[in-house]
Design an enzyme around this catalytic site. Structure first.
Site, PDB file in Angstrom:
ATOM      1  N   ARG A  48      58.321  37.077  21.819  1.00 30.17           N
ATOM      2  CA  ARG A  48      57.929  38.225  22.640  1.00 30.17           C
ATOM      3  C   ARG A  48      57.600  37.821  24.077  1.00 30.17           C
ATOM      4  O   ARG A  48      57.639  38.624  24.974  1.00 30.17           O
ATOM      5  CB  ARG A  48      56.704  38.899  22.025  1.00 30.17           C
ATOM      6  N   LYS A 147      56.269  32.924   3.523  1.00 32.29           N
ATOM      7  CA  LYS A 147      55.157  33.566   2.856  1.00 32.29           C
ATOM      8  C   LYS A 147      54.069  33.859   3.886  1.00 32.29           C
ATOM      9  O   LYS A 147      54.072  33.194   4.921  1.00 32.29           O
ATOM     10  CB  LYS A 147      54.628  32.674   1.730  1.00 32.29           C
ATOM     11  N   HIS A 239      52.309  28.194  -4.280  1.00 28.19           N
ATOM     12  CA  HIS A 239      52.565  26.755  -4.420  1.00 28.19           C
ATOM     13  C   HIS A 239      52.173  26.216  -5.803  1.00 28.19           C
ATOM     14  O   HIS A 239      52.955  25.541  -6.468  1.00 28.19           O
ATOM     15  CB  HIS A 239      51.806  25.957  -3.355  1.00 28.19           C
TER      16      HIS A 239
HETATM   17  C1  BG6 Z   1      50.606  26.632   3.491  1.00 28.67           C
HETATM   18  C2  BG6 Z   1      49.260  27.322   3.505  1.00 28.67           C
HETATM   19  O1  BG6 Z   1      51.529  27.382   2.771  1.00 28.67           O
HETATM   20  O2  BG6 Z   1      50.461  25.346   2.897  1.00 28.67           O
HETATM   21  C3  BG6 Z   1      48.246  26.478   4.249  1.00 28.67           C
HETATM   22  O3  BG6 Z   1      49.402  28.580   4.128  1.00 28.67           O
HETATM   23  C4  BG6 Z   1      48.175  25.089   3.672  1.00 28.67           C
HETATM   24  O4  BG6 Z   1      46.957  27.086   4.203  1.00 28.67           O
HETATM   25  C5  BG6 Z   1      49.576  24.483   3.585  1.00 28.67           C
HETATM   26  O5  BG6 Z   1      47.365  24.297   4.515  1.00 28.67           O
HETATM   27  C6  BG6 Z   1      49.542  23.166   2.838  1.00 28.67           C
HETATM   28  O6  BG6 Z   1      50.788  22.553   2.942  1.00 28.67           O
HETATM   29  P1  BG6 Z   1      50.924  20.982   2.783  1.00 28.67           P
HETATM   30  O7  BG6 Z   1      52.389  20.744   2.723  1.00 28.67           O
HETATM   31  O8  BG6 Z   1      50.270  20.392   3.996  1.00 28.67           O
HETATM   32  O9  BG6 Z   1      50.192  20.631   1.539  1.00 28.67           O
END
Ligand code: BG6
Length: 487
Positions: A48, A147, A239
């Site tokens: 934007r 997400k 996750h």
């Molecule tokens: C994201 C979340 O999907 O995954 C975050 O929105 C989180 O809050 C992150 O910190 C963690 O990812 P990773 O790969 O660092 O474990």
């Protein structure tokens, strides 16, 4: 150099956002420099904020220097990469503002087009609608959805229905970056290419499974988003659920996307729906208060978010049961939290003890065999076994030893989850992306818990930043006579 991939145009909506600079651009920089992205491919940032192509390239450079791993930024490589960078100014809700994008994409109508929606989900529908109005969607177009896709089943349906008006399900790539992690993919390799695990992977042999994703970081400037979502929606529903699926699913009949996703969705549909009594006994929610991380004081969540009465959980722990033949009676303990003592993500498969120990008379206890799959900070797989302590002692003495199942990495740069997933979208391989029915099944299960939490049926606990979470998290598993792996 790697094989050169087909030509494509990648449009990143929300391309000046945190995720784009931290994860997406670094991933594309590596793909481009390692020969996975055809030189003629274009990476078009839709944002934007009005700015010239030159200013955009300067900004990307600064951000790459900040977010690439140490030593990865290289002036010459950047000069190669920047030839692919373009910027278009779009106000996502204003259909007229797509003209510039239409002109740019119109130059190469035959190319594969990847639309990466890294914006708030409220914009997903209107972006897709504008792409359609400007006739920018072809059978070779794909759309990647970051997400969160909604904050419950109903809101996720609204978003998905909107996107499905313009794209076929086969063109939609719902990303869960955990599925792009190498060790996570290794779960399938380990389970389905080794005879060794095949007869052991069930309720007869496995006592329980633990899945932990602990972060020492806090909300990192994403307060607006996080306060509305919390640990259950941000981590568990997606996750951790995906990790659970990979551990629990039946062998797919092939590696075809739908074969794998069919098996995952069966697991999600077999999750035992919690009753109100289950929710009280088997779920824990908590928020961090002030504490210290690495010896440095950190404020509590409420001070950080600036909302005195916030009831958002930054920690969640649950006992999950799966109602099917393979897993009957095997609890899956899940927990995830921010501002925990250390960054530690792992899956622990704990096998049952042997039926009878001939070593017991020697006063030696036999530890259970465990398979520990570590995702962070180090990626590794360890099998814990019992072994004789070498030597001449009269009694047989045992010790637990670790069999390391790690593959040595002969690469100067280990590809990130986003590199893997970008490449899969470029190759039109949706295996590691979530299908609509998976997302819906996960929400259906999570909604029951979230509703009960919203009605305060489970008290919000507190834990000091820099600890392992609330005592209730430890009690959750201790009640069943078990303990977390790190205790
Ligand atoms: C994201 C979340 O999907 O995954 C975050 O929105 C989180 O809050 C992150 O910190 C963690 O990812 P990773 O790969 O660092 O474990």
């Amino acid at each position: 150099m790697a094989e050169v991939e087909s030509l494509c145009d990648i449009v990143i909506f929300g391309g000046h956002g945190d995720l784009a600079f931290r994860k997406l651009m670094p991933a594309l920089y590596h793909l481009s420099n390692n020969g996975y992205l055809n030189k003629e491919s274009r990476i078009i940032t839709a944002t934007r904020v009005s700015m010239s192509n030159e200013a955009h390239c300067d900004l990307v450079k600064v951000k790459l220097e900040e977010f690439l791993e140490e030593g990865a930024f290289d002036e010459e490589k950047f000069n190669y990469f920047k030839e692919q960078l373009h910027v278009v100014i779009i106000d996502f809700g204003d259909n007229q503002s797509y003209k510039g994008l239409s002109t740019l994409l119109g130059n190469y109508p035959q190319r594969d087009r990847i639309n990466y929606l890294s914006t708030a989900p409220d914009f997903f529908g209107s972006i897709c609608q504008s792409l359609s109005k400007w006739e920018l969607i072809s059978p070779k177009s794909r759309v990647v959805l970051e997400k969160p896709i909604g904050r419950d089943l109903d809101s996720s349906r609204v978003i998905n229905v909107e996107v499905l008006k313009y794209f076929e399900e086969s063109q939609i790539y719902r990303i869960d970056h955990y599925l792009g992690k190498d060790t996570v993919q290794n779960i399938m390799a380990l389970r389905f290419s080794n005879r060794f695990f095949m007869p052991l992977w069930d309720a007869n042999n496995i006592d329980h499974v633990q899945i932990t994703v602990a972060e020492s970081v806090g909300v990192e400037g994403r307060w607006g988003y996080y306060d509305d979502y919390g640990a259950m929606r941000d981590m568990i529903q997606n996750h951790l659920m995906q990790l659970l699926c990979l551990v629990a699913m039946e062998p797919p009949c092939s590696l075809e996307a739908d074969s794998v996703r069919d098996e995952k969705v069966k697991v999600l549909r077999s999750l035992k729906m919690m009753t109100p009594a289950d929710i009280q006994q088997k779920t824990v929610r908590a928020q961090y208060s002030q504490g210290s991380i690495d010896g440095k004081p950190v404020p509590g969540y409420r001070e950080g978010v600036g909302v005195e009465e916030s009831t958002t959980e930054t920690f969640a722990a649950l006992r999950v049961d799966i109602n099917n033949w393979r897993w009957n009676g095997v609890p899956f303990y899940l927990r995830s939290g921010k501002r925990m003592r250390t960054r530690n993500s792992e899956i622990v498969i704990q096998f049952k003890t042997i039926p009878h120990s001939i070593f017991a008379n020697e006063g030696r206890c036999i530890s259970e065999n465990k398979l520990v799959i570590s995702l962070q900070p180090k990626e590794s797989i360890q099998l814990k076994l019992m072994n004789k302590i070498p030597g001449l002692s009269e009694e047989m003495r045992l010790q637990q030893v670790e069999l390391e199942l790690n593959t040595p990495l002969n690469m100067s740069h280990k590809p990130t989850a986003y590199e893997r997933l970008f490449l899969d979208v470029i190759r039109a391989n949706p295996t590691l992306f979530m299908r609509l029915d998976e997302v819906e099944a996960a929400w259906k299960w999570a909604d029951v818990i979230l509703d009960a939490w919203a009605e305060n049926q489970v008290p919000m606990k507190s834990y000091s930043a820099g600890t392992d979470g609330p005592t209730a998290g430890i009690q959750l598993i201790a009640r069943d006579g078990r303990s977390w792996h790190d205790e």
